[in-house]
Enzyme design. Structure first.
Site, PDB file in Angstrom:
ATOM      1  CE  LYS A 199      -4.136  -2.151   1.807  1.00  0.00           C
ATOM      2  NZ  LYS A 199      -3.690  -3.573   1.823  1.00  0.00           N
TER       3      LYS A 199
HETATM    4  C1  LIG Z   1      -4.354  -4.622   1.142  1.00  0.00           C
HETATM    5  C2  LIG Z   1      -3.583  -5.871   0.967  1.00  0.00           C
HETATM    6  C3  LIG Z   1      -3.981  -6.862   0.029  1.00  0.00           C
HETATM    7  C4  LIG Z   1      -5.236  -6.731  -0.803  1.00  0.00           C
HETATM    8  O1  LIG Z   1      -5.113  -5.761  -1.821  1.00  0.00           O
HETATM    9  P1  LIG Z   1      -6.415  -5.215  -2.571  1.00  0.00           P
HETATM   10  O2  LIG Z   1      -5.953  -4.080  -3.401  1.00  0.00           O
HETATM   11  O3  LIG Z   1      -7.340  -4.764  -1.470  1.00  0.00           O
HETATM   12  O4  LIG Z   1      -6.988  -6.329  -3.351  1.00  0.00           O
HETATM   13  C5  LIG Z   1      -3.193  -7.990  -0.099  1.00  0.00           C
HETATM   14  N1  LIG Z   1      -2.081  -8.171   0.667  1.00  0.00           N
HETATM   15  C6  LIG Z   1      -1.675  -7.248   1.570  1.00  0.00           C
HETATM   16  C7  LIG Z   1      -0.463  -7.532   2.380  1.00  0.00           C
HETATM   17  C8  LIG Z   1      -2.401  -6.068   1.749  1.00  0.00           C
HETATM   18  O5  LIG Z   1      -1.991  -5.158   2.662  1.00  0.00           O
END
Ligand SMILES: *Cc1c(COP(=O)(O)O)cnc(C)c1O
Length: 495
Positions: free
Chosen positions: A112
Site C-alpha cells: 500500500k
Molecule cells: C491490502 C492488501 C492486500 C489486498 O489488496 P487489494 O488491493 O485490497 O486487493 C493484499 N495483501 C496485503 C499484504 C495487503 O496489505
C-alpha cells in the site's frame, strides 16, 4: 484533451483528476473512473527508472497537472528515504517460470505504500488547483496495513489531518505498534471495540452524516478517504505492472510483446484492477489470476456469476489483509465489463444492498473469463507453499504472497504455464507476518512476534525490514480505546 472522471453509477458530473482525487468517491455511491482508458506504447520505456516509467504512465491520467508538478509528486514519493531499494519494486525469479514482484520496500512493509506515498502529494496539488483552502480530515478504517501506510503518507502534511480507527484486539501486535508509535502533528489513532466491519461501517456512517458534515463545513473542514475507492490511490498501482513487465524484457526473459500472466493476492480488488488497466492501456498481459484465501467471495463470483455476501461467514486467516467480503473496486471492473453501462451497475449494487447478492449475464461472464482466472486456497495449502518455495529456491515469502503462489499452482499445475511467465505480486514483507511464515517454513516460532522476527532473520529471510525493526523500543503515542458508538464524538472533537 484531458481525461475527465465519470461515476460508475452515472450520478455525478464529470470531474478533473484534481476533482476526483479531492472528492474520493461520489457521496451518493459510485466510484470515479477515467472516461476513457489511454493507450500507451510501453516498449520504449524498457530500461528506464521506476520514476521515469511512473511519469510516463501517470501523465495521461493527470490532466490539469503540469509536467513539473507530476515529476515533483513522483520524485518526492519514490525517494531512497522512503523505499529501501533504488528500483522501488523488484522482480525476483523463483524458478519454474515464476517471478515474484516485491512491492513492499516502502516505509511500512506492505504494498500500500506504493500508492499512499504519492497520493497525499496528488491531494495537495489538487486542493491548490481547486482553490480549496479547507482543512482535509482523512478518515480511515483499517484491518491493519492501510492504517499505517496512510499515516506515513499523510503525517505532517499541511492542510491535512488523519484519523485511523482499527479494531481493538483485532490487529497483530506488530500492526498495532506500527500505528500506535506514529509521530506527526496531525495524526490520531484509535482502537474501537468491534471488528473491522464495525469500524468500516462506522466510518461510512460518518461520511453519510449530514449534521456532522455541516458542522465540519462550518469549521472549514472536509472529510476525505485514503482507501482504494479513491482514483488517486488506484492509478499509481498501474506503474508497477509496467515496470515488472519491462524488468523481464531487460533481463531477456521475454521480448517486448510476449505475453505474461500476473497473479494477485486480492482483497478489495484494487491491486488486480490496476493490472486490468495496465492491460487495457496496451501492456501485453495474457490473463490476471485473482487469488483469494478462505474468504472466497470473488472466486465464487468469477466462476459462477453470482456475487453473494449474504449468509457468508467471515473467516479470520493468516492473510488478514485479504479477509474481506465486499470488494469495493469490483464495481469499477463491472462497469467496464458491462460496456460502461451505469444503469446495470446501479441495479447490481441496489440488489447487493437489498438482497446481499447480484448476478451478471452470461455474456459478461464470458468476457470476464477471457481476462480473469480466479482461485482460492486454504490455510494449509498456503503454508505448504511457503515451505516448498523456500526449499526449491531459498526464497521466503509472506502469507499473502503465498496465497497467490498457491493459486498459480492450482491454475498451471507446477511448471505448466505453456512457457508464459507468471509474475506473482508480493504484497507484504515476510517480517510483517513472521509467526505464520515460520510455521510455513516448519521452524518453531518464538514466544511473541518479535522473537519470531529474530528467528526468521536467521532462517534465510535476509535483513529485517526497517518497518518492524526496533518497534518495541519506540514510544507509544496513541493508546485511546473507544466504543464504536463513540466514533462520532471522537471525530467531532477533531473538527
Ligand atoms: C491490502 C492488501 C492486500 C489486498 O489488496 P487489494 O488491493 O485490497 O486487493 C493484499 N495483501 C496485503 C499484504 C495487503 O496489505
Amino acid at each position: 484533451m484531458d481525461i475527465n472522471y465519470i461515476s460508475t453509477r452515472g450520478n455525478s458530473e464529470s470531474l478533473s483528476f484534481a476533482g476526483a482525487v479531492a472528492e474520493g468517491m461520489v457521496s451518493s455511491g459510485g466510484l470515479f473512473v477515467p472516461e476513457k482508458i489511454p493507450r500507451a506504447d510501453f516498449s520504449k520505456l524498457a530500461g528506464r527508472s521506476y520514476q521515469e516509467i511512473a511519469i510516463a504512465v501517470l501523465t495521461p491520467f493527470m490532466g490539469g497537472f503540469t509536467p513539473a508538478e507530476i515529476a515533483s509528486c513522483v520524485n518526492e514519493a519514490y525517494m531512497p528515504e522512503s523505499f529501501d531499494i533504488p528500483e522501488v519494486v523488484k522482480t525476483v525469479p523463483i524458478g519454474g517460470n515464476r517471478y515474484v514482484l516485491e512491492l513492499w520496500h516502502g516505509p511500512t512493509a506492505a504494498f500500500k505504500d506504493v500508492a499512499l506515498q504519492i497520493m497525499p502529494r496528488f491531494m495537495r496539488f489538487s486542493k491548490i488547483k481547486l482553490d480549496d483552502d479547507s482543512r482535509t480530515l482523512i478518515l480511515v478504517a483499517t484491518s491493519g496495513d492501510t492504517g499505517k501506510a496512510a499515516l506515513e503518507g499523510f503525517k505532517n502534511r499541511d492542510g491535512i489531518s488523519i484519523a485511523v480507527f482499527y479494531p481493538h484486539g483485532g490487529v497483530s501486535e506488530i500492526q498495532r505498534l506500527q500505528m500506535a508509535t506514529t509521530d506527526g502533528n496531525n495524526t490520531t489513532v484509535i482502537a474501537a471495540r468491534g471488528n473491522f466491519d464495525d469500524c468500516q461501517s462506522g466510518v461510512k456512517a460518518l461520511f453519510g452524516d449530514k449534521a456532522l458534515r455541516d458542522k465540519a463545513t462550518g469549521r472549514g473542514v472536509k472529510f476525505s478517504s485514503a482507501n482504494s475507492i479513491n482514483w488517486g490511490r488506484l492509478c499509481p498501482q498501474i506503474v508497477y505492472y509496467v515496470k515488472s513487465y519491462l524488468d523481464l524484457v531487460s533481463t531477456s526473459v521475454i521480448s517486448y510483446g510476449d505475453d505474461v500472466d500476473f497473479c494477485v493476492p486480492t482483497g478489495n480488488f484494487g491491486n488486480i484492477l490496476a493490472g486490468y488497466y495496465a492491460k487495457e492501456m496496451g501492456l501485453p498481459i495474457r490473463r490476471l489470476i485473482c487469488a483469494s484465501n478462505k474468504n472466497n467471495v470473488l472466486t465464487d463470483f468469477f466462476n459462477g456469476g453470482e456475487y453473494a455476501v449474504k449468509d457468508r461467514e467471515f473467516h479470520k486467516t493468516m492473510s488478514p489483509s485479504m479477509d474481506i467480503l465486499i470488494s469495493s473496486n469490483l464495481e469499477r471492473f463491472l462497469f467496464e465489463m458491462s460496456g460502461r453501462d451505469a444503469g446495470k451497475v446501479v441495479d447490481w449494487y441496489d440488489s447487493l444492498a437489498k438482497r446481499g447478492r447480484f448476478s451478471v449475464d452470461p455474456d459478461i461472464m464470458e468476457k470476464m473469463r477471457g481476462l480473469i482466472e480466479a482461485r482460492w486456497v486454504d490455510e494449509n495449502e498456503s503454508l505448504k507453499t511457503i515451505g516448498e518455495v523456500y526449499r526449491e529456491s531459498r526464497y521466503v515469502m509472506d502469507t499473502h504472497t503465498a496465497v497467490a503462489a498457491s493459486a498459480v499452482n492450482c491454475v498451471n499445475g507446477i511448471n505448466k504455464s505453456n512457457g508464459v511467465p507468471v509474475i506473482i505480486a508480493s504484497t507484504a514483507s515476510p517480517y510483517k507476518f513472521a509467526p505464520s511464515v515460520l510455521a510455513g517454513l516448519g521452524i518453531k516460532g518464538g514466544g511473541d512476534e518479535f522473537e519470531s522476527i529474530k528467528i526468521l532473520s536467521k532462517s534465510g529471510a535476509g535483513q529485517i525490514h526497517r518497518a518492524v525493526d526496533g518497534l518495541t523500543s519506540k514510544k507509544v503515542l496513541h493508546d485511546k480505546v473507544i466504543d464504536i458508538k463513540d466514533m462520532r464524538d471522537t471525530v467531532e472533537g477533531l473538527l
